[in-house]
Enzyme design. Structure first.
Site, PDB file in Angstrom:
ATOM      1  N   ALA A  66      33.802  45.587  43.057  1.00 18.10           N
ATOM      2  CA  ALA A  66      33.714  46.985  43.475  1.00 18.10           C
ATOM      3  C   ALA A  66      34.968  47.741  43.055  1.00 18.10           C
ATOM      4  O   ALA A  66      35.998  47.153  42.717  1.00 18.10           O
ATOM      5  CB  ALA A  66      33.533  47.061  44.990  1.00 18.10           C
ATOM      6  N   GLY A 105      30.348  42.522  43.436  1.00 18.41           N
ATOM      7  CA  GLY A 105      29.242  43.319  42.915  1.00 18.41           C
ATOM      8  C   GLY A 105      28.909  42.994  41.473  1.00 18.41           C
ATOM      9  O   GLY A 105      27.774  43.184  41.031  1.00 18.41           O
ATOM     10  N   GLU A 108      26.660  40.029  41.724  1.00 14.42           N
ATOM     11  CA  GLU A 108      25.401  40.518  42.298  1.00 14.42           C
ATOM     12  C   GLU A 108      24.569  41.245  41.234  1.00 14.42           C
ATOM     13  O   GLU A 108      23.362  41.036  41.121  1.00 14.42           O
ATOM     14  CB  GLU A 108      25.683  41.447  43.479  1.00 14.42           C
ATOM     15  CG  GLU A 108      26.195  40.703  44.712  1.00 14.42           C
ATOM     16  CD  GLU A 108      26.520  41.635  45.862  1.00 14.42           C
ATOM     17  OE1 GLU A 108      26.038  41.396  46.979  1.00 14.42           O
ATOM     18  OE2 GLU A 108      27.282  42.613  45.643  1.00 14.42           O
ATOM     19  N   GLU A 128      33.995  38.580  48.766  1.00 11.63           N
ATOM     20  CA  GLU A 128      34.070  39.656  49.763  1.00 11.63           C
ATOM     21  C   GLU A 128      34.631  39.188  51.095  1.00 11.63           C
ATOM     22  O   GLU A 128      35.265  39.958  51.829  1.00 11.63           O
ATOM     23  CB  GLU A 128      32.683  40.274  49.976  1.00 11.63           C
ATOM     24  CG  GLU A 128      32.197  41.172  48.852  1.00 11.63           C
ATOM     25  CD  GLU A 128      31.504  40.424  47.738  1.00 11.63           C
ATOM     26  OE1 GLU A 128      30.881  41.078  46.887  1.00 11.63           O
ATOM     27  OE2 GLU A 128      31.591  39.160  47.691  1.00 11.63           O
TER      28      GLU A 128
END
Length: 692
Positions: A66, A105, A108, A128
């Site tokens: 992120a 992310g 992901e 995270e």
């Protein structure tokens, strides 16, 4: 090539569309990147000329996570979860091509794609948990479907980075490309999928491993029990486990909804902001206001270490680990051989656990040599003194180094609290002298207190800070004072712990309260582990303290099977009736009637003087920022990351409450609780410790 927006390009390789992200430095999933991705996917998936899509990144890495600038702020659309809908609806294969790191992310996003290829040097992970949150972009639902429940739980609750070879074996990566040929390989891989009519591999449809977990619902309780100590008090790992439970129990879309609920719960709780603070505090500690990044950095291609004991050997390993040759100096051959033997055993122990190969052990040992001659350090770039804590001995060593070391060499001391200005005065080059306070065991502990003396040059400071990062340490710059920052604050806790015991609390009461707060162990358990006889001299001992009496009885900690606690053959601790009797005898001698001391009082009396001392350290300008103190206490003393550090914790309590309690304790127990004048000023002005 067509520019979709400032950070996203679209090009064609025959009938394969290549979406390229280029958002330096790490292609983070900023809003601009998300918008570019959304537009690119919509355009390529709607274009009948496009048969397949490759997603690749420019620069040194794939999407590394992120955008940290968006941490703690509401995200504007599109969200990463919006890409699921796009890619799930696709009838064309989408292949993620990964180099560098695919983290958070980034991983992901790649798991939303139908296939993933990577170069062998790539790494991936969902870290995270390290900032108190969970993979909220579908990661908790996707990863168990790819690697299985147990591997997914392990990866997400540790946040570890998985190397490409392992990721390939786990099924995260479908193929490994030759280094430097990722784009061509990914395009060919996609073209082959089309030619062979391979199915679109949507992660939502990968149910084999989920179905297997449904037959063994006990896997979650087993994981909780096996990792209870590691994950204690932390909310993010528990919510991650609940998300994976949802992945097993619920349809994919319902699992995504549950993930969102549990993610929002973390974002609105206290631990995520505290761990975000820790994340930024670590980065901020590297910034020295009067030592800009453009300051000269001296070359450090060779290191000398004086002392082959526990500290010297551990320090040497840090440099050998990154390929820097080290020469260790001792005064006696036996001590030198023993020190080198301990280093080898440490490396071999790591190899036995799978952390190194034996070839790597030998390679590192070849970088470490020994000598009995100080003159053999005449050509090294950095010399670190790591001998016992006596000023006269250290000054003698530095006077000799001054005559031996080459011009420009960095002369460092590993002292844990002696006056470095006085040590530097033994040389004709005080500008070259600095403190590099490693923490024990030095090859494991991440903290390095870099201690700036009055005359230390800016180039030496900048070099030391950069070198710390190179050897895997987290560095914080501090000033010269007794105990520097970490041990100066620790002393406040140790004094109060001893006082509490002599008023009626038992050592295991104090330890239990601090352990439950989140420390890895309490002060008395820590003393037993280190050895009660550190700094204790038998000939000078007169039974004046609890420690003196225990040492005189040969209760010197875990190594003798007894200290404050009694230990069994496996070093498991239990409260000691011997220690309890000694404490009660001390109290009777002093005429003290023991009283029940609440857990709340134990915690406040241990922590509030630490906060007060931290404030005084800021007043004395021995630390640059309150967040630097937080970094020191987290990485050097085990202050729980999920509480943000000792000064951050003080801000959460509120400076006014800390001041009021210090005044209350001062009235009851004396001036050792006297508030720092700066604490009074902060409260009067309505400020926080972070404002200083």
């Amino acid at each position: 090539m067509t520019a979709i927006n400032a950070v996203t390009d679209l090009s064609m390789d025959g009938d394969i569309a290549v979406i390229t992200l280029n958002s330096p430095p790490v292609n983070a999933l900023s809003q601009a990147v998300r918008e570019g991705l959304e537009a690119s996917f919509k355009q390529t998936l709607a274009d009948p000329k496009v048969k397949g899509v490759v997603l690749i990144c420019e620069g040194k890495t794939f999407v590394a996570g992120a955008d940290i600038r968006e941490f703690g702020k509401p995200r504007k659309p599109p969200s990463t979860k919006d890409f699921y809908k796009l890619l799930d609806a696709s009838t064309k294969p989408v292949v993620a091509a990964i180099h560098g790191t695919a983290l958070g992310g980034g991983l992901e996003l790649s798991m939303m794609c139908h296939y993933r290829v990577a170069v062998p040097s790539a790494r991936c992970g969902l870290p995270e948990v390290n900032i108190g949150i969970l993979p909220g972009g579908g990661g908790t639902q996707a990863l168990p479907r790819i690697v299985g429940v147990e591997r997914a739980l392990e990866m997400m609750t540790t946040g570890r980075h998985v190397p490409a070879k392992e990721a390939h074996e786990l099924g995260i990566f479908d193929a490994l490309a030759p280094e430097g040929q990722l784009r061509a390989f990914a395009v060919d891989f996609t073209r082959k999928l089309i030619a062979e009519n391979k199915p679109i591999k949507r992660v939502r449809d990968l149910n084999d491993k989920i179905d297997e977990a449904r037959k063994h619902p006990e896997v979650f309780d087993k994981f909780r029990k096996a990792n209870a100590r590691r994950l204690r008090n932390m909310t993010a790992p528990e919510n991650i486990i609940k998300c994976v439970e949802a992945a097993v129990a619920l349809p994919f879309d319902d699992g995504l909804k549950r993930e969102t609920e549990l993610s929002q719960e973390l974002h609105s709780g206290p631990q995520a902001p505290a761990m975000r603070h820790s994340f930024f505090a670590e980065r901020e500690a590297a910034k020295i206001p009067d030592v800009p990044d453009t300051t000269e950095v001296l070359p450090v291609n060779s290191v000398g270490i004086i002392g082959a004991g526990t500290m010297g050997g551990g320090i040497a390993m840090n440099f050998a680990n990154v390929g820097i040759p080290v020469k260790i100096i001792e005064t006696k051959k036996e001590a030198l051989e023993r020190g080198l033997s301990v280093i080898r055993k440490n490396y071999e122990r790591t190899a036995q656990r799978g952390g190194l190969t034996m070839d790597e052990v030998e390679k590192r040992m070849k970088l470490i040599s020994g000598s009995l001659e100080l003159g053999d350090l005449k050509d090294v770039d950095l010399i670190i003194e790591a001998i016992f804590e006596r000023m006269d001995v250290k000054k003698d060593v530095f006077a000799k180094l001054d005559a031996v070391a080459k011009p420009g060499a960095i002369l460092a001391t590993n002292t844990s609290g002696l006056n470095i200005d006085e040590i530097a005065s033994a040389t004709k080059r005080p500008e070259s002298v600095i403190g590099l306070h490693f923490f024990s065991p030095a090859n494991v502990m991440k903290l390095l207190e870099v201690v700036r003396a009055d005359h230390t040059s800016k180039a030496i400071i900048n070099t030391s800070m950069k070198l710390a990062k190179k050897i895997g340490k987290v560095a914080a710059l501090v000033g010269v004072c007794p105990g520097f920052v970490g041990n100066r604050i620790l002393r406040q806790r140790q004094v109060e712990a001893q006082n509490l015991v002599l008023e009626g609390a038992m050592p295991w009461d104090v330890d239990r309260v601090l352990y439950n707060f989140g420390f890895p162990m309490g002060p008395f358990a820590m003393s037993d582990l280190a050895g009660l006889d550190i700094g204790w001299v038998k000939e000078n001992s007169k039974g004046e303290t609890l420690r003196d009496v225990l040492c005189e009885m040969d209760r010197r900690g875990q190594k003798t099977g007894a200290g404050y606690y009694d230990y069994d053959e496996n070093r498991n601790a239990k409260p000691s009736p011997v220690t309890e009797k000694i404490i009660k005898d001390f109290m009777a001698k002093k005429g003290v009637n023991g009283r029940h001391i609440s857990d709340e009082e134990i915690l406040e009396r241990c922590l509030y003087p630490m906060i007060n001392e931290g404030v005084q350290i800021l007043a004395d300008r021995k630390a640059i920022r309150s967040s630097d103190i937080d970094v020191i206490w987290q990485y050097g003393y085990g202050f729980p990351h999920y509480r943000g550090g000792i000064m951050y914790y003080g801000d959460q309590i509120g400076p006014a409450k800390v001041l009021a309690k210090m005044k209350e304790f001062q009235a009851q127990m004396g001036d050792r609780f006297k508030p720092s004048p700066l604490l009074e000023k902060i409260v009067a002005e309505g400020k926080r410790f972070a404002d200083i």
